[in-house]
Design a protein around this motif. Structure first.
Motif, PDB file in Angstrom:
ATOM      1  N   PRO A  34      32.044  15.448  11.285  1.00 39.15           N
ATOM      2  CA  PRO A  34      31.173  15.093  10.021  1.00 39.15           C
ATOM      3  C   PRO A  34      29.744  14.553  10.430  1.00 39.15           C
ATOM      4  O   PRO A  34      29.023  14.233   9.499  1.00 39.15           O
ATOM      5  N   VAL A  35      29.385  14.224  11.436  1.00 42.96           N
ATOM      6  CA  VAL A  35      28.189  13.525  11.685  1.00 42.96           C
ATOM      7  C   VAL A  35      27.159  14.473  11.834  1.00 42.96           C
ATOM      8  O   VAL A  35      27.143  15.454  12.413  1.00 42.96           O
ATOM      9  N   PRO A  36      26.078  14.430  10.962  1.00 41.20           N
ATOM     10  CA  PRO A  36      24.951  15.308  10.824  1.00 41.20           C
ATOM     11  C   PRO A  36      24.201  15.236  12.309  1.00 41.20           C
ATOM     12  O   PRO A  36      23.931  14.314  12.721  1.00 41.20           O
ATOM     13  N   ARG A  37      23.774  16.554  12.629  1.00 36.47           N
ATOM     14  CA  ARG A  37      22.843  16.626  13.827  1.00 36.47           C
ATOM     15  C   ARG A  37      21.817  17.590  13.673  1.00 36.47           C
ATOM     16  O   ARG A  37      22.174  18.713  12.962  1.00 36.47           O
ATOM     17  N   THR A  38      20.695  17.355  14.032  1.00 33.38           N
ATOM     18  CA  THR A  38      19.576  18.386  13.945  1.00 33.38           C
ATOM     19  C   THR A  38      19.588  19.442  14.898  1.00 33.38           C
ATOM     20  O   THR A  38      20.337  19.218  15.685  1.00 33.38           O
ATOM     21  N   ALA A  39      18.820  20.693  14.627  1.00 31.91           N
ATOM     22  CA  ALA A  39      18.888  21.806  15.485  1.00 31.91           C
ATOM     23  C   ALA A  39      18.319  21.389  16.953  1.00 31.91           C
ATOM     24  O   ALA A  39      18.830  21.647  17.809  1.00 31.91           O
ATOM     25  N   ARG A  40      17.483  20.293  16.906  1.00 31.84           N
ATOM     26  CA  ARG A  40      16.908  19.783  18.071  1.00 31.84           C
ATOM     27  C   ARG A  40      17.815  18.976  18.903  1.00 31.84           C
ATOM     28  O   ARG A  40      17.946  19.217  20.314  1.00 31.84           O
ATOM     29  N   ASP A  41      18.746  18.337  18.300  1.00 31.41           N
ATOM     30  CA  ASP A  41      19.649  17.552  19.017  1.00 31.41           C
ATOM     31  C   ASP A  41      20.521  18.344  19.527  1.00 31.41           C
ATOM     32  O   ASP A  41      21.269  18.165  20.627  1.00 31.41           O
ATOM     33  N   ILE A  42      21.317  19.401  18.964  1.00 27.13           N
ATOM     34  CA  ILE A  42      22.177  20.472  19.393  1.00 27.13           C
ATOM     35  C   ILE A  42      21.617  21.304  20.533  1.00 27.13           C
ATOM     36  O   ILE A  42      22.425  21.474  21.383  1.00 27.13           O
ATOM     37  N   HIS A  43      20.399  21.701  20.316  1.00 23.56           N
ATOM     38  CA  HIS A  43      19.822  22.350  21.282  1.00 23.56           C
ATOM     39  C   HIS A  43      19.572  21.708  22.638  1.00 23.56           C
ATOM     40  O   HIS A  43      19.897  22.138  23.669  1.00 23.56           O
ATOM     41  N   ALA A  44      19.373  20.344  22.570  1.00 24.09           N
ATOM     42  CA  ALA A  44      19.317  19.545  23.602  1.00 24.09           C
ATOM     43  C   ALA A  44      20.382  19.518  24.511  1.00 24.09           C
ATOM     44  O   ALA A  44      20.506  19.570  25.695  1.00 24.09           O
ATOM     45  N   VAL A  45      21.503  19.080  23.648  1.00 30.18           N
ATOM     46  CA  VAL A  45      22.864  19.061  24.360  1.00 30.18           C
ATOM     47  C   VAL A  45      23.229  20.380  24.955  1.00 30.18           C
ATOM     48  O   VAL A  45      23.902  20.335  26.187  1.00 30.18           O
ATOM     49  N   LEU A  46      23.020  21.619  24.469  1.00 29.08           N
ATOM     50  CA  LEU A  46      23.319  22.868  24.866  1.00 29.08           C
ATOM     51  C   LEU A  46      22.447  23.006  26.191  1.00 29.08           C
ATOM     52  O   LEU A  46      22.844  23.406  27.351  1.00 29.08           O
ATOM     53  N   ARG A  47      21.352  22.506  26.424  1.00 29.18           N
ATOM     54  CA  ARG A  47      20.270  22.676  27.375  1.00 29.18           C
ATOM     55  C   ARG A  47      20.949  21.865  28.659  1.00 29.18           C
ATOM     56  O   ARG A  47      20.734  22.302  29.732  1.00 29.18           O
ATOM     57  N   GLN A  48      21.311  20.773  28.232  1.00 32.13           N
ATOM     58  CA  GLN A  48      21.946  19.746  29.219  1.00 32.13           C
ATOM     59  C   GLN A  48      22.949  20.475  29.996  1.00 32.13           C
ATOM     60  O   GLN A  48      23.435  20.181  30.978  1.00 32.13           O
ATOM     61  N   GLY A  49      23.698  21.133  29.229  1.00 33.16           N
ATOM     62  CA  GLY A  49      24.939  21.945  29.757  1.00 33.16           C
ATOM     63  C   GLY A  49      24.545  23.307  30.557  1.00 33.16           C
ATOM     64  O   GLY A  49      25.294  24.118  30.568  1.00 33.16           O
ATOM     65  N   VAL A  61      21.188  30.512  14.126  1.00 36.80           N
ATOM     66  CA  VAL A  61      22.403  30.169  14.126  1.00 36.80           C
ATOM     67  C   VAL A  61      22.952  29.302  12.979  1.00 36.80           C
ATOM     68  O   VAL A  61      23.873  29.487  12.083  1.00 36.80           O
ATOM     69  N   LEU A  62      22.231  28.177  13.036  1.00 38.64           N
ATOM     70  CA  LEU A  62      22.658  26.770  12.100  1.00 38.64           C
ATOM     71  C   LEU A  62      22.385  27.354  10.653  1.00 38.64           C
ATOM     72  O   LEU A  62      23.120  27.314   9.754  1.00 38.64           O
ATOM     73  N   GLN A  63      21.105  28.044  10.431  1.00 41.72           N
ATOM     74  CA  GLN A  63      20.691  28.696   9.159  1.00 41.72           C
ATOM     75  C   GLN A  63      21.796  29.657   8.832  1.00 41.72           C
ATOM     76  O   GLN A  63      22.258  29.658   7.622  1.00 41.72           O
ATOM     77  N   ARG A  64      22.546  30.615   9.762  1.00 39.29           N
ATOM     78  CA  ARG A  64      23.073  31.553   9.124  1.00 39.29           C
ATOM     79  C   ARG A  64      24.687  30.674   9.076  1.00 39.29           C
ATOM     80  O   ARG A  64      25.408  31.217   8.039  1.00 39.29           O
ATOM     81  N   PHE A  65      24.898  30.025   9.547  1.00 35.85           N
ATOM     82  CA  PHE A  65      26.215  29.036   9.405  1.00 35.85           C
ATOM     83  C   PHE A  65      26.327  28.203   8.033  1.00 35.85           C
ATOM     84  O   PHE A  65      27.067  28.170   7.232  1.00 35.85           O
ATOM     85  N   ALA A  66      25.046  27.613   7.718  1.00 40.60           N
ATOM     86  CA  ALA A  66      24.960  27.341   6.515  1.00 40.60           C
ATOM     87  C   ALA A  66      25.023  28.329   5.301  1.00 40.60           C
ATOM     88  O   ALA A  66      25.559  27.901   4.093  1.00 40.60           O
ATOM     89  N   GLU A  67      24.458  29.516   5.333  1.00 34.40           N
ATOM     90  CA  GLU A  67      24.396  30.653   4.329  1.00 34.40           C
ATOM     91  C   GLU A  67      25.869  30.945   4.230  1.00 34.40           C
ATOM     92  O   GLU A  67      26.233  31.371   3.186  1.00 34.40           O
TER      93      GLU A  67
END
Length: 98
Positions: A34-49, A61-67
């Motif tokens: 339930p912790v809100p995360r921005t697209a930039r936060d999520i993108h940064a974590v994925l890039r670290q991986g 993808v996040l916009q589509r998930f919201a829709e």
């Protein structure tokens, strides 16, 4: 802990194809529940991986998930909305760590 089978079932129920990018973004959202995360936060974590994907793809993808009602977008700062899993998905996708 994230339930990978539930991730795939969630995408299928939302009539979304199970792409690698969608699975990665949904996994990251499920990791924090339930912790809100921005697209930039999520993108940064994925890039670290070591995942190489454009920020615009993460954002779309996040916009589509919201829709589709998988995530909820909340206004947080001028950098754009933050997203968190829909409350009804948290018990399905997130398992307590043993």
């Amino acid at each position: 802990m994230v339930n990978p089978l539930a991730l795939a079932a969630t995408l299928q129920a939302a009539r979304l194809s199970r792409t690698q990018t969608r699975m990665l973004v949904l996994t990251e959202l499920a990791r924090t529940g339930p912790v809100p995360r921005t697209a930039r936060d999520i993108h940064a974590v994925l890039r670290q991986g070591r995942v190489s994907l454009p920020f615009s793809t993460t954002h779309r993808v996040l916009q589509r998930f919201a829709e589709q009602g998988l995530v909820v977008a909340v206004a947080t700062d001028p950098g754009g909305p933050a997203y968190h899993l829909s409350a009804d998905l948290i018990p399905q996708l997130c398992r307590p760590d043993p």
